[in-house]
Design a protein around this motif. Sequence first.
Motif, PDB file in Angstrom:
ATOM      1  N   PHE A 135       0.834  -1.205   0.000  1.00 52.38           N
ATOM      2  CA  PHE A 135       0.000   0.000   0.000  1.00 52.38           C
ATOM      3  C   PHE A 135       0.868   1.254   0.000  1.00 52.38           C
ATOM      4  CE2 PHE A 135      -3.275   2.637   2.465  1.00 52.38           C
ATOM      5  CZ  PHE A 135      -3.952   2.985   1.318  1.00 52.38           C
ATOM      6  N   SER A 136       1.969   1.238   0.763  1.00 49.71           N
ATOM      7  CA  SER A 136       2.824   2.419   0.867  1.00 49.71           C
ATOM      8  C   SER A 136       3.506   2.732  -0.460  1.00 49.71           C
ATOM      9  CB  SER A 136       3.874   2.230   1.963  1.00 49.71           C
ATOM     10  OG  SER A 136       4.845   1.265   1.587  1.00 49.71           O
ATOM     11  N   VAL A 137       3.954   1.692  -1.172  1.00 54.98           N
ATOM     12  CA  VAL A 137       4.639   1.930  -2.440  1.00 54.98           C
ATOM     13  C   VAL A 137       3.660   2.485  -3.480  1.00 54.98           C
ATOM     14  CG1 VAL A 137       5.873   0.813  -4.344  1.00 54.98           C
ATOM     15  CG2 VAL A 137       6.439   0.229  -1.988  1.00 54.98           C
ATOM     16  N   VAL A 138       2.431   1.958  -3.494  1.00 58.52           N
ATOM     17  CA  VAL A 138       1.416   2.502  -4.405  1.00 58.52           C
ATOM     18  C   VAL A 138       1.157   3.979  -4.094  1.00 58.52           C
ATOM     19  CG1 VAL A 138      -1.030   2.400  -5.050  1.00 58.52           C
ATOM     20  CG2 VAL A 138       0.300   0.286  -4.858  1.00 58.52           C
ATOM     21  N   LEU A 139       0.963   4.307  -2.814  1.00 61.76           N
ATOM     22  CA  LEU A 139       0.723   5.703  -2.435  1.00 61.76           C
ATOM     23  C   LEU A 139       1.925   6.584  -2.756  1.00 61.76           C
ATOM     24  CD1 LEU A 139      -1.112   5.425   1.015  1.00 61.76           C
ATOM     25  CD2 LEU A 139      -2.090   6.106  -1.185  1.00 61.76           C
ATOM     26  N   TRP A 140       3.129   6.092  -2.523  1.00 62.37           N
ATOM     27  CA  TRP A 140       4.341   6.864  -2.799  1.00 62.37           C
ATOM     28  C   TRP A 140       4.444   7.200  -4.291  1.00 62.37           C
ATOM     29  CZ3 TRP A 140       7.956   9.656  -0.532  1.00 62.37           C
ATOM     30  CH2 TRP A 140       9.184   9.877  -1.167  1.00 62.37           C
ATOM     31  N   LEU A 141       4.172   6.208  -5.131  1.00 62.17           N
ATOM     32  CA  LEU A 141       4.260   6.439  -6.574  1.00 62.17           C
ATOM     33  C   LEU A 141       3.192   7.404  -7.061  1.00 62.17           C
ATOM     34  CD1 LEU A 141       5.010   2.794  -7.795  1.00 62.17           C
ATOM     35  CD2 LEU A 141       6.592   4.722  -7.760  1.00 62.17           C
ATOM     36  N   GLU A 142       1.966   7.291  -6.497  1.00 57.91           N
ATOM     37  CA  GLU A 142       0.866   8.115  -7.005  1.00 57.91           C
ATOM     38  C   GLU A 142       0.818   9.506  -6.366  1.00 57.91           C
ATOM     39  OE1 GLU A 142      -2.180   4.474  -8.228  1.00 57.91           O
ATOM     40  OE2 GLU A 142      -2.786   5.915  -6.707  1.00 57.91           O
ATOM     41  N   THR A 143       1.412   9.679  -5.203  1.00 58.95           N
ATOM     42  CA  THR A 143       1.391  10.988  -4.545  1.00 58.95           C
ATOM     43  C   THR A 143       2.731  11.700  -4.671  1.00 58.95           C
ATOM     44  OG1 THR A 143       1.915   9.948  -2.407  1.00 58.95           O
ATOM     45  CG2 THR A 143      -0.403  10.326  -2.910  1.00 58.95           C
ATOM     46  N   ALA A 144       3.801  11.116  -4.120  1.00 63.16           N
ATOM     47  CA  ALA A 144       5.106  11.779  -4.139  1.00 63.16           C
ATOM     48  C   ALA A 144       5.711  11.819  -5.539  1.00 63.16           C
ATOM     49  CB  ALA A 144       6.055  11.069  -3.174  1.00 63.16           C
ATOM     50  N   ALA A 145       5.605  10.700  -6.279  1.00 67.96           N
ATOM     51  CA  ALA A 145       6.206  10.651  -7.613  1.00 67.96           C
ATOM     52  C   ALA A 145       5.262  11.142  -8.702  1.00 67.96           C
ATOM     53  CB  ALA A 145       6.660   9.225  -7.928  1.00 67.96           C
ATOM     54  N   GLY A 146       3.968  11.255  -8.412  1.00 65.98           N
ATOM     55  CA  GLY A 146       3.010  11.767  -9.378  1.00 65.98           C
ATOM     56  C   GLY A 146       2.697  10.819 -10.520  1.00 65.98           C
ATOM     57  N   PHE A 147       2.840   9.506 -10.305  1.00 61.80           N
ATOM     58  CA  PHE A 147       2.549   8.532 -11.359  1.00 61.80           C
ATOM     59  C   PHE A 147       1.041   8.400 -11.559  1.00 61.80           C
ATOM     60  CE2 PHE A 147       6.515   5.585 -11.562  1.00 61.80           C
ATOM     61  CZ  PHE A 147       7.344   6.696 -11.623  1.00 61.80           C
ATOM     62  N   SER A 148       0.642   8.116 -12.804  1.00 57.04           N
ATOM     63  CA  SER A 148      -0.748   7.768 -13.089  1.00 57.04           C
ATOM     64  C   SER A 148      -0.992   6.328 -12.645  1.00 57.04           C
ATOM     65  CB  SER A 148      -1.031   7.890 -14.586  1.00 57.04           C
ATOM     66  OG  SER A 148      -0.256   6.931 -15.304  1.00 57.04           O
ATOM     67  N   GLU A 149      -2.267   5.900 -12.657  1.00 56.69           N
ATOM     68  CA  GLU A 149      -2.581   4.536 -12.236  1.00 56.69           C
ATOM     69  C   GLU A 149      -1.912   3.491 -13.126  1.00 56.69           C
ATOM     70  OE1 GLU A 149      -4.850   6.914 -12.490  1.00 56.69           O
ATOM     71  OE2 GLU A 149      -5.815   7.061 -10.509  1.00 56.69           O
TER      72      GLU A 149
END
Length: 489
Positions: A294-308
């Motif tokens: 869950f943390s890696v998904v949130l990190w990518l989508e929030t901090a890194a700004g990745f799309s789904e």
Amino acid sequence: MPPEALTARTSPAQRERPTAIVVVLCAAAFMAMLDVFVVNVAFTAIGRSFPGSSLPDLSWVLNGYAIVYAALLIPAGRLADRHSRKRGFLVGLAVFTLASAACAAAPSLWWLVAFRVLQAAGAAALTPASLGLMLTALPPERRAGAVKVWATTSSLAGALGPVAGGLLVQVSWHWIFLINLPVGLLAFAAAHRLVPDSRDESVVRTPDLTGATVLAVAIGAAALGLVKGDAWDWTGARTLTAFGVAILGVAVIAARISRRPDPVIDPALFRVRTFVWANITVLVFCTAFGALFFSVVLWLETAAGFSEIRTGLAIAPGPLMVPIFAAVGQRMARRVPVGLLVALGNLLFCAGTVMLAVGASTDPRYMTQILPGWIIIGIGIGLALPGMIGAATSDLPRTQAATGSAVVNTCRQLGYVLGVAVLIAVLGSLDGSSHHVRTAFQHGWWLIALAAALSAATALGIRPAQATTTVQRPARGRSRVSARLTRRQ
């Protein structure tokens, strides 16, 4: 085990199709696990569909499922053992499939949570019944390999789930649930035709459903306290009440297990050494894993700004390592004790998480800061997970197959609930500067690394009796306590 203790009704066609039986049963378990990983990736998109929903509120899309799943696994396994494993499997599969359609049509966040709870009830029925059916339908020489295949399906779901979720969310997050409909219908038809029924005729009592309800309340209260603790104040009345209810629930469960003739869990199971240590390891490991994914998904989508879709592709390499190194681990297990192999895998899990924590920055770089640690984590999970799941039930008699696997999966779900809840408590709202967000994730990853190291230590207690006796004395492959379990039945 006396032959009259277990009945299995098979036709000649069913006896000739062990591979098809494994495929059908694993496909249903795969679908239930796929849903978990797909929802993780779709988490941000679901939040956008329900404006005003906070991160703690959204976490109940995950935790509501996991709590009910954990609470119902054991009584569902006992009911399947007593009445009909095939019927339990088919009913669970039907409920899961229909609830998936309801999730796709949910008009609000809390309706979605409610339908996820219904999904969990279906998954709780089909999961232990699928393993129980597999163990009773297959010839003895194929059971150990089939259990490892069954355990590894969750790894394959982890590899495909993020990518599938990212692709489906590009259309609509509703499709992450609708995709279950064709899979569920095909699996239902195939299971009805191919899978032989079985049940344990020596089980004559209905399991303690009140105890299962208390278990669900206790888990839910603990998760509520962890998720809402920051908003409510950790020393506030509501937070302390939630934790108090959880502690009281655990005490009630312990009392009912020790005193009732039909406890939700047979206390004799906890006198099987390998069963105990494997379940402790599974609980701690899944606490770390639930929080980490869950943390890696949130990190990518929030901090890194990745799309789904980009997040799904970025997540995939780690889970892809799992089935590969599960096969490597199966070869290593011929020479390395299973407890040591699981400990090695969990240490690699710990090392990869430390790499994530050390490499985190306010300008995330996927190739250098995330991917290397993520791949090492996947390798570690591949080495550890099949051994943990397989060892947990290796010393139990076949009459306890569904119930024992239900306990294992309950520990898995408890771990996921605790992991997500603790992570939400550590991360907070994720409002603030990029430095604040980075620090919050680093704190979470250090805690996850600590849990992974602890699971490596507890894995050393996993020492199956069958590991040293099966080759020369197959008739003595189970422990004395397992034999007592059979006689008690």
